[in-house]
Design a protein around this motif. Structure first.
Motif, PDB file in Angstrom:
ATOM      1  N   TYR A 128       0.825  -1.196   0.000  1.00 15.94           N
ATOM      2  CA  TYR A 128       0.000   0.000   0.000  1.00 15.94           C
ATOM      3  C   TYR A 128       0.870   1.261   0.000  1.00 15.94           C
ATOM      4  O   TYR A 128       2.033   1.245   0.396  1.00 15.94           O
ATOM      5  CB  TYR A 128      -0.948   0.003   1.207  1.00 15.94           C
ATOM      6  CG  TYR A 128      -0.258  -0.045   2.557  1.00 15.94           C
ATOM      7  CD1 TYR A 128       0.202   1.115   3.159  1.00 15.94           C
ATOM      8  CD2 TYR A 128      -0.091  -1.249   3.242  1.00 15.94           C
ATOM      9  CE1 TYR A 128       0.839   1.095   4.385  1.00 15.94           C
ATOM     10  CE2 TYR A 128       0.537  -1.282   4.477  1.00 15.94           C
ATOM     11  CZ  TYR A 128       0.994  -0.122   5.039  1.00 15.94           C
ATOM     12  OH  TYR A 128       1.622  -0.150   6.250  1.00 15.94           O
ATOM     13  N   THR A 177      -2.600  -3.441  -5.203  1.00 15.37           N
ATOM     14  CA  THR A 177      -3.636  -3.843  -4.259  1.00 15.37           C
ATOM     15  C   THR A 177      -4.971  -3.285  -4.713  1.00 15.37           C
ATOM     16  O   THR A 177      -5.060  -2.573  -5.710  1.00 15.37           O
ATOM     17  CB  THR A 177      -3.314  -3.364  -2.832  1.00 15.37           C
ATOM     18  OG1 THR A 177      -4.241  -3.955  -1.919  1.00 15.37           O
ATOM     19  CG2 THR A 177      -3.387  -1.853  -2.711  1.00 15.37           C
ATOM     20  N   GLN A 182      -6.129  -0.382   0.928  1.00 16.31           N
ATOM     21  CA  GLN A 182      -5.285   0.810   1.048  1.00 16.31           C
ATOM     22  C   GLN A 182      -5.753   1.669   2.208  1.00 16.31           C
ATOM     23  O   GLN A 182      -6.874   2.177   2.196  1.00 16.31           O
ATOM     24  CB  GLN A 182      -5.340   1.627  -0.238  1.00 16.31           C
ATOM     25  CG  GLN A 182      -4.698   3.012  -0.137  1.00 16.31           C
ATOM     26  CD  GLN A 182      -3.209   2.964   0.149  1.00 16.31           C
ATOM     27  OE1 GLN A 182      -2.470   2.280  -0.536  1.00 16.31           O
ATOM     28  NE2 GLN A 182      -2.767   3.690   1.169  1.00 16.31           N
ATOM     29  N   ASN A 316      -1.832  -4.689   6.745  1.00 17.38           N
ATOM     30  CA  ASN A 316      -2.567  -5.586   5.855  1.00 17.38           C
ATOM     31  C   ASN A 316      -3.436  -6.555   6.642  1.00 17.38           C
ATOM     32  O   ASN A 316      -4.617  -6.774   6.323  1.00 17.38           O
ATOM     33  CB  ASN A 316      -1.594  -6.391   4.983  1.00 17.38           C
ATOM     34  CG  ASN A 316      -0.875  -5.545   3.970  1.00 17.38           C
ATOM     35  OD1 ASN A 316      -1.330  -4.463   3.604  1.00 17.38           O
ATOM     36  ND2 ASN A 316       0.259  -6.027   3.495  1.00 17.38           N
TER      37      ASN A 316
END
Length: 391
Positions: A128, A177, A182, A316
Motif C-alpha cells: 500500500y 492492491t 489501502q 494488511n
C-alpha cells in the motif's frame, strides 16, 4: 510502441508482481528493459524483457530474532546492492532516454537520476502507498489522536521514505492492491492507480503429493521469503494439526525442514512451495500478510490466519480481518488450541465465506497486469510530448 526502463528492488516480493506486467507489455510490442540481480534474470528474461544484469545476486533475509551483527551485514549488503543499481542506471541513462523510468520505492535515488536527464518517472509500489494521512492513522493507534492530527501535516511525509516517494512529481503511482486494502484510500488522488493483484499462475508444481493434495482438505503455511520464522513457530503449527484430518503443507524458507523434528504423516515441510498452485486447493492459509500473499489468497478465495511481523504486514492483516476474510493473531500468542479454533471458524462460519467470496469477486473482476500495462502506456504517451534532453 513505448520504451520502458524498470528499476525494481531485487527481492521475490518486489520482482514477482512485476513479471506479469512485463509480459503484458512485451507481448503487445512495447520494449521493457529491467535492471535486475542475476538470481532473478531468468524469470525476467522469460517475460520477453531485456535484462540489464547487476554484478551480484541479491535477496534479503531477516532472521526471526534480532542480531546486531546480522543486521549490520544486511544493511551493508543492501547499500552495496543499491549502489550497483544506481551505477548501472547511470550508464543506461547516458546511453539513451527511455519514455519512462518505472522504479521501486526501495531505490529512491532513481527519481533524482531520471529527473536530471529529463526522463519522467512512475513509482511501482508492491504494497500500500504511504502519505501523511496513512502515517497519522498508523501512529494514532499507538500514541493517540493528538499526535495523529499533528502528523497529518504535509511535513510528516519526511518521516517515512515511501511517503516521500509517493509525494514526488511522478506521472503515475501504481499500487499492487485493491482500494479496500489501502489505508486512507480517499486521500490519494487520480494519479494513484490501485491496479489490483499482480499475480500470475505458475506452471511449476514441485515435488509434492498432488493426488493427495487434490483430494484432501489443505492448510497451507507460508510466512514469506524475507522475514523468516524459526523452528519453534513451525512446531506449534505441527502440534496444532498433528491429529487433524487435513493435510498441512509448510514452507519453512531459510529454516531447514529437518529442524522441525519428526513430522506426522499429514504434515509436509519444504523450504519453498508453489504457493499459487497450492492455494487453488487450500481451505485455510496461514500467512505473514505480505501484500503479494494476501492478494494471491484473495484471488483464490482462501480465508487467512494472519500472523504479521512488520508494520506493513500488520496493517494488511488488520484490514483483512476488518473485511472479514481472516483472523489476525500475534505470533507470541500462537498456541495449538487457538490455531485449531481459528481454523475451524474460518472454514465453518458463513460470514467468513461470504466476505472471502465478495473480495474474490472484486479481485477476479480486475485484471491487474492489463490495467497496470495500460496505465503505463498512457503515462509513456504523455511523456512523449515532453523534451527528454538533459537539463
Amino acid at each position: 510502441m513505448a520504451d520502458f526502463l524498470f528499476v525494481p528492488y531485487s527481492s521475490h516480493g518486489h520482482i514477482n508482481p512485476l513479471l506479469p506486467v512485463l509480459r503484458e507489455l512485451t507481448t503487445s510490442g512495447d520494449r521493457a528493459s529491467v535492471v535486475v540481480a542475476p538470481n532473478f534474470a531468468d524469470a525476467v528474461a522469460a517475460t520477453g524483457a531485456h535484462v540489464l544484469r547487476l554484478p551480484t545476486s541479491s535477496h534479503v533475509i531477516v532472521p526471526e530474532r534480532f542480531d546486531p551483527v546480522d543486521e549490520v551485514r544486511r544493511l551493508t549488503k543492501t547499500f552495496a546492492d543499491r549502489k550497483a543499481i544506481y551505477e548501472l542506471l547511470r550508464v543506461e541513462l547516458r546511453a539513451g532516454s527511455p519514455d519512462l523510468v518505472v522504479y521501486d520505492p526501495m531505490v529512491p535515488k532513481v527519481f533524482q537520476m531520471a529527473s536530471a536527464r529529463g526522463v519522467p518517472t512512475v513509482l511501482f509500489s508492491t504494497t500500500y502507498a504511504q502519505n501523511e494521512h496513512v502515517i497519522a492513522s498508523t501512529v494514532q493507534r499507538h500514541l493517540g489522536a493528538a499526535v495523529g492530527d499533528l502528523l497529518r501535516k504535509p511535513w510528516a511525509r519526511r518521516l517515512h521514505p515511501w511517503a516521500v516517494e509517493t509525494a514526488r512529481d511522478h506521472r503515475l503511482v501504481l499500487i499492487n492492491t485493491l482500494p479496500e486494502l489501502q489505508p486512507a484510500a480517499h486521500s490519494f488522488g487520480p494519479r494513484f492507480r490501485f491496479v489490483g493483484p499482480l499475480t500470475t499462475a505458475r506452471a511449476e508444481r514441485g515435488d509434492l503429493p498432488w493426488s493427495e493434495i487434490e483430494r484432501r482438505r489443505v492448510l497451507l503455511v507460508s510466512p514469506g521469503t524475507v522475514f523468516t520464522r524459526g523452528p519453534a513457530f513451525f512446531r506449534t503449527i505441527v502440534e496444532a494439526f498433528a491429529d487433524a484430518d487435513q493435510l498441512v503443507v509448510i514452507a519453512t524458507g531459510p529454516t531447514a525442514p529437518q529442524a522441525l523434528g519428526p513430522l506426522p504423516p499429514n504434515v509436509i515441510a519444504r523450504r519453498s512451495i508453489p504457493q499459487t498452485a497450492l492455494l487453488e486447493h487450500a481451505d485455510v492459509f496461514l500467512t505473514h500478510a505480505g501484500m503479494n500473499s494476501t492478494m494471491e489468497a484473495l484471488a483464490a478465495g482462501v480465508p487467512m490466519i494472519l500472523v504479521p511481523r512488520i508494520l506493513d504486514q500488520q496493517v494488511n492483516a488488520r484490514r483483512v480481518a476488518e473485511l472479514g476474510a481472516g483472523i489476525r493473531v500475534d505470533a507470541k500468542q500462537l498456541q495449538p488450541e487457538l490455531l485449531r479454533l481459528i481454523a475451524h471458524k474460518l472454514t465453518t462460519d458463513p460470514a467468513v465465506r461470504a466476505s472471502v467470496d465478495a473480495l474474490r469477486a472484486r479481485v477476479t473482476a480486475q485484471n491487474g497486469p492489463v490495467v497496470a500495462a495500460g496505465a503505463l502506456r498512457e503515462a509513456a504517451d504523455a511523456s512523449c510530448r515532453f523534451d527528454h534532453a538533459p537539463r
